[in-house]
Scaffold this active site. Sequence first.
Site, PDB file in Angstrom:
ATOM      1  N   ASP A   9      29.660   4.674  42.881  1.00 41.59           N
ATOM      2  CA  ASP A   9      28.821   3.625  43.453  1.00 41.59           C
ATOM      3  C   ASP A   9      28.298   4.082  44.817  1.00 41.59           C
ATOM      4  O   ASP A   9      29.037   4.641  45.623  1.00 41.59           O
ATOM      5  CB  ASP A   9      29.617   2.324  43.587  1.00 41.59           C
ATOM      6  CG  ASP A   9      28.706   1.131  43.780  1.00 41.59           C
ATOM      7  OD1 ASP A   9      28.620   0.293  42.863  1.00 41.59           O
ATOM      8  OD2 ASP A   9      28.057   1.033  44.856  1.00 41.59           O
ATOM      9  N   ILE A  10      27.019   3.821  45.050  1.00 43.80           N
ATOM     10  CA  ILE A  10      26.388   4.261  46.301  1.00 43.80           C
ATOM     11  C   ILE A  10      26.921   3.481  47.505  1.00 43.80           C
ATOM     12  O   ILE A  10      26.833   3.939  48.644  1.00 43.80           O
ATOM     13  CB  ILE A  10      24.843   4.106  46.183  1.00 43.80           C
ATOM     14  CG1 ILE A  10      24.115   5.007  47.144  1.00 43.80           C
ATOM     15  CG2 ILE A  10      24.414   2.660  46.343  1.00 43.80           C
ATOM     16  CD1 ILE A  10      22.612   5.098  46.880  1.00 43.80           C
ATOM     17  N   ASN A  34      29.952  -7.944  36.802  1.00 43.19           N
ATOM     18  CA  ASN A  34      29.300  -9.087  37.425  1.00 43.19           C
ATOM     19  C   ASN A  34      28.200  -9.577  36.498  1.00 43.19           C
ATOM     20  O   ASN A  34      27.466  -8.765  35.915  1.00 43.19           O
ATOM     21  CB  ASN A  34      28.687  -8.687  38.772  1.00 43.19           C
ATOM     22  CG  ASN A  34      29.746  -8.402  39.821  1.00 43.19           C
ATOM     23  OD1 ASN A  34      30.753  -9.098  39.882  1.00 43.19           O
ATOM     24  ND2 ASN A  34      29.537  -7.380  40.618  1.00 43.19           N
ATOM     25  N   VAL A  60      21.988  -5.347  39.529  1.00 44.39           N
ATOM     26  CA  VAL A  60      21.321  -4.419  38.603  1.00 44.39           C
ATOM     27  C   VAL A  60      21.477  -4.974  37.196  1.00 44.39           C
ATOM     28  O   VAL A  60      22.608  -5.122  36.699  1.00 44.39           O
ATOM     29  CB  VAL A  60      21.912  -2.998  38.696  1.00 44.39           C
ATOM     30  CG1 VAL A  60      21.215  -2.076  37.697  1.00 44.39           C
ATOM     31  CG2 VAL A  60      21.772  -2.443  40.113  1.00 44.39           C
ATOM     32  N   HIS A  85      27.111  -2.737  33.651  1.00 43.54           N
ATOM     33  CA  HIS A  85      27.896  -1.627  34.202  1.00 43.54           C
ATOM     34  C   HIS A  85      29.280  -2.163  34.523  1.00 43.54           C
ATOM     35  O   HIS A  85      29.423  -3.292  35.003  1.00 43.54           O
ATOM     36  CB  HIS A  85      27.228  -1.048  35.448  1.00 43.54           C
ATOM     37  CG  HIS A  85      26.792  -2.081  36.427  1.00 43.54           C
ATOM     38  ND1 HIS A  85      25.643  -2.828  36.257  1.00 43.54           N
ATOM     39  CD2 HIS A  85      27.371  -2.538  37.568  1.00 43.54           C
ATOM     40  CE1 HIS A  85      25.523  -3.686  37.247  1.00 43.54           C
ATOM     41  NE2 HIS A  85      26.566  -3.540  38.052  1.00 43.54           N
ATOM     42  N   HIS A 137      32.466  -1.886  36.767  1.00 41.81           N
ATOM     43  CA  HIS A 137      32.969  -1.371  38.037  1.00 41.81           C
ATOM     44  C   HIS A 137      34.433  -0.966  37.850  1.00 41.81           C
ATOM     45  O   HIS A 137      35.246  -1.771  37.363  1.00 41.81           O
ATOM     46  CB  HIS A 137      32.922  -2.443  39.119  1.00 41.81           C
ATOM     47  CG  HIS A 137      31.549  -2.887  39.535  1.00 41.81           C
ATOM     48  ND1 HIS A 137      30.947  -2.466  40.696  1.00 41.81           N
ATOM     49  CD2 HIS A 137      30.667  -3.731  38.946  1.00 41.81           C
ATOM     50  CE1 HIS A 137      29.755  -3.041  40.815  1.00 41.81           C
ATOM     51  NE2 HIS A 137      29.565  -3.818  39.768  1.00 41.81           N
TER      52      HIS A 137
END
Length: 113
Positions: free
Chosen positions: A31-32, A88, A97, A101, A103
């Site tokens: 993750d950025i 989420n 986004v 995805h 996490h």
Amino acid sequence: MNSKSVFELILSGEIESEVIYEDDDVFAINDINPVARVHILVIPKKKIATINNLNDSDVNLVGKMIMVAKQLAYELGIDNTGYRLLFNTNDDAMQTVFHIHLHLIGGQKLKDI
Ligand code: AMP
């Protein structure tokens, strides 16, 4: 949703990101904006906007995402200390986004949710 998600742009190489795992169905990146020492996103190559858009044919894909997260947790040595897996979904969960995805968060003691 027709426009490409940031994750599709990463997969196509239009946005640079180190892919730390990839197979035919899923890939994983760091993750950025990590919220913990380990914060990885496990992402299906197939774009599915939210968990609400899953259907029965996606059962194996979602299972695979969890298995990949489990394997990465093992490889990073956080399997026994612990980690959190989460999706989420929509506004209340602050999904940003709209390409599902998973996490994988850990590597330190996490705050209660
Ligand atoms: P969510 O809020 O569940 O939709 O999570 C989206 C996640 O994608 C956030 O944790 C972002 O930090 C992460 N993210 C957004 N753009 C990038 C990127 N280019 N590379 C890696 N992670 C990203």
